[in-house]
Write an enzyme that holds these catalytic residues in place. Structure first.
Site, PDB file in Angstrom:
ATOM      1  CB  ILE A   5      -0.983  -0.003   1.198  1.00 43.58           C
ATOM      2  CG1 ILE A   5      -2.057   1.078   1.023  1.00 43.58           C
ATOM      3  CG2 ILE A   5      -0.240   0.168   2.513  1.00 43.58           C
ATOM      4  CD1 ILE A   5      -2.992   0.840  -0.137  1.00 43.58           C
ATOM      5  CB  ALA A   6       4.130   2.064   1.556  1.00 39.47           C
ATOM      6  CB  SER A  13      11.917   1.045   6.337  1.00 36.68           C
ATOM      7  OG  SER A  13      11.686  -0.355   6.401  1.00 36.68           O
ATOM      8  NE  ARG A  14       9.325  -3.491  10.499  1.00 43.94           N
ATOM      9  CZ  ARG A  14       8.606  -4.597  10.468  1.00 43.94           C
ATOM     10  NH1 ARG A  14       8.267  -5.191  11.606  1.00 43.94           N
ATOM     11  NH2 ARG A  14       8.225  -5.120   9.317  1.00 43.94           N
ATOM     12  CG  HIS A  65      -2.100   1.798  11.900  1.00 48.16           C
ATOM     13  ND1 HIS A  65      -3.294   1.632  11.237  1.00 48.16           N
ATOM     14  CD2 HIS A  65      -1.142   1.333  11.061  1.00 48.16           C
ATOM     15  CE1 HIS A  65      -3.076   1.081  10.056  1.00 48.16           C
ATOM     16  NE2 HIS A  65      -1.775   0.884   9.940  1.00 48.16           N
ATOM     17  CE  LYS A 113      -8.371  -0.841   5.272  1.00 49.69           C
ATOM     18  NZ  LYS A 113      -7.614  -2.021   4.736  1.00 49.69           N
ATOM     19  CG  ASP A 135      -6.404  -6.531   5.772  1.00 50.72           C
ATOM     20  OD1 ASP A 135      -6.332  -6.601   4.534  1.00 50.72           O
ATOM     21  OD2 ASP A 135      -5.463  -6.137   6.477  1.00 50.72           O
TER      22      ASP A 135
END
Length: 327
Positions: free
Chosen positions: A15-16, A36-37, A79, A97, A178
């Protein structure tokens, strides 16, 4: 606010990537940073989408002085933390969402945004598509009269891998959060908060819901039937019936196919709406409009409604017995 909204994206998933692609369609927005991680993930995303500023960790993204707004696209369970970090740094936030795992988290996020005077909005992208705007205008104009019933479903085949996030309870998995949030939000858009809920679910092997259906009752006498599934591609249709007629939407979440208005006298009208890109740019355009106007919330997707939707999702989960770790 600068003429161009400078965006940062928290997260590097599917989605990013779609959001990054759609931002290119806006003349008054640009993607300048990603968080990012891991450095490897940030670099991979940056290379793919021509993003120069690449941060390890979401604190660093929030602290970036070149970023005006942050799109939160991390897994559901992250989130709240990422949003609160961004808000504390004074960054406007568009949070994917479901807005959070539950209403308690949502309350904290909303309170933080309002206390800080910083913009916050749920990324319910379909609400900004031309066909949903057109449907709202038709209903508000009284074309179908007073709504008596609404039927809507959203089902896709996502993943059978028990380690995938959509089936992982630790990541807020399940059909309801989801995919089911889409029909719940669609019903909310036209009928508001239900007064009564009756919900049923089929459980996946991991304990999350694979399929959920619910009936909503409203003080007006209207009823809504919503259903969702993550292991079957449903029709993904919607029908809104009023005292003067009915609107049938063939592909209500995407809007690429015509909808149909049918009045009691038999008169019919095909409703077609324009569409460009993946649709995600329109929510970004709304964020930009609000920021330039000095608005802290969007009237199209207000925070009070986001909170109401999350409370509805909580009530459904309570009825179907779905609890997440730590709740």
């Amino acid at each position: 606010m600068a003429e161009r909204i400078r965006w940062g994206i928290a997260g590097t998933g599917v989605i990013a990537a779609a959001f990054a692609e759609d931002l290119r369609l806006l003349d008054d927005a640009e993607l300048v940073a990603v968080g990012s991680r891991s450095q490897q993930s940030a670099d991979r995303f940056g290379d793919a989408h021509d993003v120069a500023r690449r941060h390890v960790g979401y604190d660093a993204l929030a602290a970036d002085p070149e970023v005006d707004a942050i799109y939160v696209a991390v897994p559901h369970t992250g989130h709240e933390e990422v949003t609160l970090t961004a808000l504390a740094a004074g960054k406007a936030v568009l949070c994917e969402k479901p807005f959070a795992i539950n209403a308690a988290q949502t309350e904290r996020m909303v309170a933080a945004a309002r206390a800080a005077g910083v913009f916050l909005m749920e990324a319910m992208w379909v609400r900004f598509l031309p066909h949903q705007i057109g449907l709202r205008e038709l209903v508000a104009a009284g074309r179908i009269g007073e709504i008596r019933s609404l039927i809507v479903d959203r089902g896709e085949v996502l993943s059978a891998d028990p380690a995938h996030r959509v089936l992982d309870p630790a990541l807020g998995g399940g059909a309801l959060l989801d995919l089911g949030i889409y029909p719940v939000s669609f019903a909310s858009m036209f009928l508001g908060t239900p007064d009564r809920i009756a919900a049923f679910a089929t459980e996946a092997a991991t304990g999350v819901d694979a399929q959920t259906s619910a009936v909503f009752g409203y003080q007006s006498g209207a009823q809504a039937l919503i259903s969702t599934a993550l292991d079957a591609r449903t029709a993904n249709t919607a029908s809104i019936t009023g005292t003067k007629g009915r609107i049938d939407i063939v592909d209500w979440a995407d809007g690429r196919l015509p909808a149909k208005l049918t009045l009691l006298d038999g008169t019919t009208q095909n409703l077609e709406f324009p569409r460009e890109g993946k649709g995600l740019r329109l929510q970004a355009a709304e964020v930009g409009r609000c920021l330039r106007a000095g608005e802290k919330e969007s009237p199209v997707m207000p925070l009070d409604e986001t909170l109401s939707i999350m409370r509805t999702l909580d009530l459904i989960r309570e009825q179907i017995g779905l609890r997440y770790p730590g709740e």
